[in-house]
Write a protein that holds these residues in place. Structure first.
Motif, PDB file in Angstrom:
ATOM      1  N   SER A  45       0.851  -1.193   0.000  1.00  0.00           N
ATOM      2  CA  SER A  45       0.000   0.000   0.000  1.00  0.00           C
ATOM      3  C   SER A  45       0.885   1.242   0.000  1.00  0.00           C
ATOM      4  CB  SER A  45      -0.933   0.011   1.217  1.00  0.00           C
ATOM      5  OG  SER A  45      -0.193   0.062   2.409  1.00  0.00           O
ATOM      6  N   TYR A  46       0.318   2.321  -0.504  1.00  0.00           N
ATOM      7  CA  TYR A  46       1.068   3.574  -0.621  1.00  0.00           C
ATOM      8  C   TYR A  46       0.260   4.723  -0.043  1.00  0.00           C
ATOM      9  CZ  TYR A  46       3.931   0.935  -3.904  1.00  0.00           C
ATOM     10  OH  TYR A  46       4.743  -0.004  -4.470  1.00  0.00           O
ATOM     11  N   LYS A  47       0.941   5.575   0.700  1.00  0.00           N
ATOM     12  CA  LYS A  47       0.340   6.798   1.233  1.00  0.00           C
ATOM     13  C   LYS A  47       0.569   7.918   0.232  1.00  0.00           C
ATOM     14  CE  LYS A  47       1.693   5.337   5.810  1.00  0.00           C
ATOM     15  NZ  LYS A  47       2.597   5.624   6.920  1.00  0.00           N
ATOM     16  N   ILE A  48      -0.482   8.657  -0.053  1.00  0.00           N
ATOM     17  CA  ILE A  48      -0.390   9.783  -0.980  1.00  0.00           C
ATOM     18  C   ILE A  48      -0.699  11.054  -0.193  1.00  0.00           C
ATOM     19  CG2 ILE A  48      -1.203  10.754  -3.152  1.00  0.00           C
ATOM     20  CD1 ILE A  48      -2.398   7.894  -3.710  1.00  0.00           C
ATOM     21  N   TYR A  62       8.939   0.192  -7.572  1.00  0.00           N
ATOM     22  CA  TYR A  62       8.707  -1.205  -7.260  1.00  0.00           C
ATOM     23  C   TYR A  62       9.224  -2.040  -8.421  1.00  0.00           C
ATOM     24  CZ  TYR A  62       6.510  -5.120  -4.899  1.00  0.00           C
ATOM     25  OH  TYR A  62       6.303  -6.286  -4.213  1.00  0.00           O
ATOM     26  N   VAL A  63       9.795  -3.210  -8.129  1.00  0.00           N
ATOM     27  CA  VAL A  63      10.279  -4.092  -9.184  1.00  0.00           C
ATOM     28  C   VAL A  63       9.112  -4.936  -9.695  1.00  0.00           C
ATOM     29  CG1 VAL A  63      11.846  -5.976  -9.779  1.00  0.00           C
ATOM     30  CG2 VAL A  63      12.610  -4.172  -8.225  1.00  0.00           C
ATOM     31  N   SER A  87       0.212   7.488 -12.340  1.00  0.00           N
ATOM     32  CA  SER A  87       0.862   7.172 -13.615  1.00  0.00           C
ATOM     33  C   SER A  87       1.976   6.186 -13.348  1.00  0.00           C
ATOM     34  CB  SER A  87       1.431   8.435 -14.263  1.00  0.00           C
ATOM     35  OG  SER A  87       0.400   9.359 -14.528  1.00  0.00           O
ATOM     36  N   LEU A  88       2.136   5.262 -14.274  1.00  0.00           N
ATOM     37  CA  LEU A  88       3.166   4.234 -14.141  1.00  0.00           C
ATOM     38  C   LEU A  88       4.215   4.453 -15.221  1.00  0.00           C
ATOM     39  CD1 LEU A  88       4.035   1.593 -12.696  1.00  0.00           C
ATOM     40  CD2 LEU A  88       2.732   0.354 -14.454  1.00  0.00           C
ATOM     41  N   TYR A  89       5.485   4.451 -14.797  1.00  0.00           N
ATOM     42  CA  TYR A  89       6.611   4.659 -15.701  1.00  0.00           C
ATOM     43  C   TYR A  89       7.519   3.435 -15.651  1.00  0.00           C
ATOM     44  CZ  TYR A  89       5.200   9.549 -15.676  1.00  0.00           C
ATOM     45  OH  TYR A  89       4.482  10.716 -15.794  1.00  0.00           O
ATOM     46  N   ASP A  90       8.055   3.052 -16.799  1.00  0.00           N
ATOM     47  CA  ASP A  90       8.995   1.933 -16.829  1.00  0.00           C
ATOM     48  C   ASP A  90      10.382   2.395 -16.385  1.00  0.00           C
ATOM     49  OD1 ASP A  90      10.201   3.177 -19.044  1.00  0.00           O
ATOM     50  OD2 ASP A  90       9.377   1.747 -20.487  1.00  0.00           O
ATOM     51  N   THR A 116      10.837  -7.282 -16.996  1.00  0.00           N
ATOM     52  CA  THR A 116      11.196  -7.170 -15.589  1.00  0.00           C
ATOM     53  C   THR A 116      12.077  -5.942 -15.384  1.00  0.00           C
ATOM     54  OG1 THR A 116      11.086  -9.549 -15.262  1.00  0.00           O
ATOM     55  CG2 THR A 116      12.420  -8.321 -13.684  1.00  0.00           C
ATOM     56  N   GLY A 117      11.811  -5.198 -14.323  1.00  0.00           N
ATOM     57  CA  GLY A 117      12.627  -4.029 -14.011  1.00  0.00           C
ATOM     58  C   GLY A 117      11.968  -3.153 -12.966  1.00  0.00           C
ATOM     59  N   ILE A 118      12.631  -2.051 -12.675  1.00  0.00           N
ATOM     60  CA  ILE A 118      12.108  -1.078 -11.729  1.00  0.00           C
ATOM     61  C   ILE A 118      11.070  -0.224 -12.448  1.00  0.00           C
ATOM     62  CG2 ILE A 118      12.648   0.930 -10.306  1.00  0.00           C
ATOM     63  CD1 ILE A 118      15.418  -0.276  -9.863  1.00  0.00           C
ATOM     64  N   TYR A 119       9.896  -0.107 -11.842  1.00  0.00           N
ATOM     65  CA  TYR A 119       8.837   0.749 -12.358  1.00  0.00           C
ATOM     66  C   TYR A 119       8.568   1.833 -11.324  1.00  0.00           C
ATOM     67  CZ  TYR A 119       7.999  -2.422 -16.212  1.00  0.00           C
ATOM     68  OH  TYR A 119       8.144  -3.171 -17.355  1.00  0.00           O
TER      69      TYR A 119
END
Length: 141
Positions: A45-48, A62-63, A87-90, A116-119
């Motif tokens: 979970s993430y706090k915004i 996150y990987v 938004s999700l970034y590779d 696979t990688g850090i996003y």
């Protein structure tokens, strides 16, 4: 005696006003966990907390693993998730998904991972009133 009563009232009033204005990002994050779509397992979970508008974005990493589908949902008070956009970034910082498209806000995004990688999971505020929310990340294979 009257001065003490007035002072106590002012202290109590100021204290309660502060609590009301604070961001309960942890509570909103916890609300998001059971709202993950069926078949998705909870990861994180993430706090915004945009600190009342002083932050223009909140970002986590996150990987992600190839062959896994991920779901990121949002929880906030008010309509349109209170203007919070995820938004999700590779790993190359290319945007691969967003919860806002064609002027519409969505409460979640799904992403089938192809590499696979850090996003990077980035939360921004588009017309937000409270700059406060929570989010949950889930996966399924």
């Amino acid at each position: 005696m009257k001065k003490l009563i007035v002072f106590t009232f002012l202290v109590l009033f100021a204290s309660s006003a502060t609590v009301i204005g604070q961001c309960d990002a942890e509570g909103l994050s916890n609300q998001c966990i059971p709202k993950l779509a069926g078949g998705f397992n909870f990861l994180k979970s993430y706090k915004i907390d945009g600190v009342g508008g002083t932050k223009d974005k909140v970002e986590y990493s996150y990987v992600f693993t190839k062959g896994t589908q991920y779901l990121i949902n949002l929880c906030a008070n008010g309509a349109n998730n209170d203007g919070i956009v995820v938004s999700l970034y590779d790993s190359n910082r290319n945007k691969v998904a967003s919860s806002k498209a064609n002027g519409q806000f969505f409460s979640s995004i799904a992403y089938p991972c192809n590499a696979t990688g850090i996003y990077y999971i980035q939360y921004t505020f588009d017309g937000s009133a409270s700059y406060c929310g929570g989010s949950a990340l889930g996966f399924k294979r």
